[in-house]
Design a protein around this motif. Sequence first.
Motif, PDB file in Angstrom:
ATOM      1  N   LEU A 172     -42.114 -40.661  16.378  1.00 40.78           N
ATOM      2  CA  LEU A 172     -40.840 -41.359  16.372  1.00 40.78           C
ATOM      3  C   LEU A 172     -40.287 -41.526  14.965  1.00 40.78           C
ATOM      4  O   LEU A 172     -39.068 -41.491  14.758  1.00 40.78           O
ATOM      5  CB  LEU A 172     -40.970 -42.723  17.051  1.00 40.78           C
ATOM      6  N   ASN A 173     -41.164 -41.707  13.991  1.00 43.42           N
ATOM      7  CA  ASN A 173     -40.689 -41.785  12.615  1.00 43.42           C
ATOM      8  C   ASN A 173     -40.106 -40.449  12.171  1.00 43.42           C
ATOM      9  O   ASN A 173     -39.057 -40.393  11.520  1.00 43.42           O
ATOM     10  CB  ASN A 173     -41.818 -42.185  11.675  1.00 43.42           C
ATOM     11  N   CYS A 174     -40.774 -39.371  12.550  1.00 43.70           N
ATOM     12  CA  CYS A 174     -40.262 -38.034  12.236  1.00 43.70           C
ATOM     13  C   CYS A 174     -38.926 -37.792  12.932  1.00 43.70           C
ATOM     14  O   CYS A 174     -38.002 -37.212  12.355  1.00 43.70           O
ATOM     15  CB  CYS A 174     -41.278 -36.977  12.662  1.00 43.70           C
ATOM     16  N   LEU A 175     -38.816 -38.281  14.163  1.00 44.22           N
ATOM     17  CA  LEU A 175     -37.570 -38.157  14.915  1.00 44.22           C
ATOM     18  C   LEU A 175     -36.442 -38.903  14.216  1.00 44.22           C
ATOM     19  O   LEU A 175     -35.336 -38.371  14.044  1.00 44.22           O
ATOM     20  CB  LEU A 175     -37.763 -38.705  16.330  1.00 44.22           C
ATOM     21  N   ASP A 176     -36.707 -40.134  13.811  1.00 40.75           N
ATOM     22  CA  ASP A 176     -35.675 -40.961  13.176  1.00 40.75           C
ATOM     23  C   ASP A 176     -35.243 -40.401  11.826  1.00 40.75           C
ATOM     24  O   ASP A 176     -34.055 -40.423  11.481  1.00 40.75           O
ATOM     25  CB  ASP A 176     -36.183 -42.395  13.005  1.00 40.75           C
ATOM     26  N   GLN A 177     -36.196 -39.900  11.056  1.00 41.37           N
ATOM     27  CA  GLN A 177     -35.907 -39.420   9.703  1.00 41.37           C
ATOM     28  C   GLN A 177     -35.546 -37.939   9.660  1.00 41.37           C
ATOM     29  O   GLN A 177     -35.119 -37.447   8.616  1.00 41.37           O
ATOM     30  CB  GLN A 177     -37.117 -39.675   8.793  1.00 41.37           C
ATOM     31  N   GLN A 178     -35.745 -37.242  10.770  1.00 41.51           N
ATOM     32  CA  GLN A 178     -35.520 -35.794  10.843  1.00 41.51           C
ATOM     33  C   GLN A 178     -36.261 -35.058   9.729  1.00 41.51           C
ATOM     34  O   GLN A 178     -35.689 -34.214   9.031  1.00 41.51           O
ATOM     35  CB  GLN A 178     -34.022 -35.465  10.808  1.00 41.51           C
TER      36      GLN A 178
END
Length: 350
Positions: free
Chosen positions: A224-230
Amino acid sequence: MILGTVTQVGRYCAPRSRGSKWCLYLVLSLLLVGVVSYKSGFLHYILVAQVLKRRHYSMQELSDMIPHETNKLLNHSSKSVVRKQERLDVQSQDIISCELIDPKVVFVIRIAKCASTSFVQLLKSLSKDSAYNLYFHPSGAYDWDVRTMTQVADMAKAKHKRFVYARHFYYVDFHRFDLNDFSYVTFVRDPVSRFVSSFLYYHYSSKAHIQSILDPTHKNETLLNCLDQQHEGCAHNLMTRYFCGHHRFCKLGNDAALANAMTNLNKDFAFVGLVEEMQLSFKVLAKTIPNYFGNLMTSEAGMVNKNEHQRQLSEVEIERIEEANAADVKLYKHAQTLLHSKALACGLKH
């Protein structure tokens, strides 16, 4: 009708406030409304005209009303692009056929984590027995400039027999480069599955070149962190970007990007397969472009670049991924409908 509305404003303003800045403001606002609404068929400016006939409105009330109506039109027009595309989608589905094509050039867009490496292995095998030349480059070449586009078009035009160009690259309208006898081929994947596969590939791959791309500080981050930060491997609406092309708005994954992607898909893609329905996709491809892929079913497709890690998703993660990749979700559903319609037209079961 637009000029008539402006004339009504002039007749109302002239006796009361000749030279008033409010009258000028009203005329300019109505002209703007007329321009915006001209091709979209919106009728909000008619409401303004009707209000102007009622003499008891003050100029301040009218000036407050005009921007409101104009804003409504501007917001409404931004949504019309998607509605027009939806109408095109319905029309395209109505005329789906199993027509055989034999283009001089087939461009294979390799979309990341959509079985593109596996498909290339099949292309290499088929090129040995089929009457086409295969150009394959393993590296990505995403944001092409005009020079690169011209070079690729010239390369394709110089070939004297069928030619397949396979690479990671965003859609290019090669009609602009005097190349007309071509078609696009590619595969798409369920957006959630593709996103998770990409995340795992970039964060857990043992390949040196992938490890060199990943920022070490991102190695142990959550999905989810990777998703949010792209971060690496977590770009939003990546499939839409491939179909949309090189326009600046294609990076945004917004309604304009999706509409342009859908237009390109319907116009220049002879085939869009689904990773989840690979065998059906192969059958449709073999039926559609037989001189290139007629022997496709005689080859055994082994999946390449399978992730070394697997991961179960929570409902929250699935919802978040779908929300962030809303354009890809719509694009995938459209491609799925087209594939099934094409299979039906070709007499294939799915």
